[in-house]
Design an enzyme around this catalytic site. Sequence first.
Site, mmCIF file in Angstrom:
data_model
loop_
_atom_site.group_PDB
_atom_site.id
_atom_site.type_symbol
_atom_site.label_atom_id
_atom_site.label_comp_id
_atom_site.label_asym_id
_atom_site.label_seq_id
_atom_site.Cartn_x
_atom_site.Cartn_y
_atom_site.Cartn_z
ATOM 1 N N ASP A 196 0.806 -1.214 0.000
ATOM 2 C CA ASP A 196 0.000 0.000 0.000
ATOM 3 C C ASP A 196 0.847 1.277 0.000
ATOM 4 O O ASP A 196 2.027 1.254 0.361
ATOM 5 C CB ASP A 196 -0.893 0.039 1.258
ATOM 6 N N HIS A 205 3.779 -2.228 3.046
ATOM 7 C CA HIS A 205 3.800 -0.885 2.463
ATOM 8 C C HIS A 205 5.058 -0.687 1.628
ATOM 9 O O HIS A 205 6.167 -0.924 2.146
ATOM 10 C CB HIS A 205 3.709 0.177 3.570
HETATM 11 ZN ZN ZN Z 1 -2.475 2.987 3.382
#
Ligand code: ZN
Length: 475
Positions: free
Chosen positions: A298, A440
């Site tokens: 992400d 991430h």
């Molecule tokens: Zn996020």
Amino acid sequence: MKNKHNRKRAGWLEGLLISTIVMLTAFIVFFIFFNGDSKFQRTAVTSANASEGSTPTINETNSVKYPGVRILSEVVNDDSLRYHINYPQTKFDAVNNKILQYITTSKENYINSLRLKNNVDVKAKGNLLIDYDIYEYKNKYYSIVFTEKVSLDSIVYNTSTETFFINKETGEIIAPINLLNKKVENLNLLAKHVRTQLSEDKKYKQYIFQNELIAATRPYWDNFSRFAIIGDSLVFYYDKGEIAARNVGNPTLSIPLSYINPILTDELKSGTTSEINILTPKKPVKSSNGKKVALTFDDGPHPSVTKQILKTLAKYDAKATFFMVGSNVSNYPTIAKEVYNSGHEIGNHTWNHANLTRLSSKQIASQLDRTNNAIFNAIGEYPTVFRPPYGAKNNQVVKASAVPVVMWTIDTLDWKYRNSNKLLPMVKSNMHNNAIILMHDIHQTTASGLDSVLNYLDQSGYEFVTVSEILEARK
Ligand code: ZN
């Protein structure tokens, strides 16, 4: 007295001489125009050069190879204005007019560019060469492919292609819409295929202009009008510098007809069939022991971290899903494109990582739309999944998304620890089949710890798939 008389006579002679010159010039000009017009009844073609004062030499012969086709060649050999144009004429006026229209426009553009150049430095020399090839298909169709080369002062500054695909029995000019049964969904499939093939082609790959390629392969009929059928393949043509750097010349893409048979109109289908075609999914799902995992990244794309993650994924031939933040996509479109080109799935993660549960429905829609558009502009596709930042969702949020809303089943907490050694233990202790793992691609520590995670999962027999495939597997 005598002198006065002589002067009078000289004045009269001068007048006669001038009017003779004027009449003669008028006659020559008239003759050139008239001659140009009447010779082959091709007003438009010859008038462009008549105004330049150069009379073309025109030859006409009958084609031996293609009965019913006449071949014309038009040559001007002036020092400042040269051209040599070969073109065919058929027994069909509609086809002939289209060809003449193309020749005339090319010639006018050439003369105009020469004029512009001549305003700057007086003696630019130009040359225009137009030649053509004819390819026959199924004894019923002709593809006429023109190549045009324009040079100024011996520097070739443009080469381009124009094509006409005709039914040689009826004279019908066949447009791309007729190739594909007039179906937009067929055009979508073809456009997608052409785009992928061009961006993966070894010859062009590193020279492709991404934005230009996306624009040139958007599913509009006009985008696919320069084509020919050569042998058993459909060939698309692009101009020099149109979709790739000029040094690769004029890109072409050749697609075996058998590959696109399912979307072709019956009359044009190839006789040979192939195991794979445009409708075959790109990568058949591997038959595995059934153990699957979806890695998700992400908040990117990030210029360095995302790239490093792509490298590690490639090492294990792993496919993953990237939930991208719209503003980052618009800052790093080429990274987004690289992710997409590497075969990963792209998801929407809002424009600026907003907590959507605090926004109005109008604001939510704007967060999603802006991001969808940024992703489309970067990769030429819309995202296929959506994940709300912080996992914050309510009915309003879920309703706003046109694509599946995807959460996760394992949070590595990489955003909290920022420690590459903590990534693997977090995965290990929570691992289960069909897991969706949250990471991430904006933290260097995640990129650094990823190899050990992939190594572990690979050794444990997991297949790395996209979230859409996990959702499918769970059904
Ligand atoms: Zn996020």
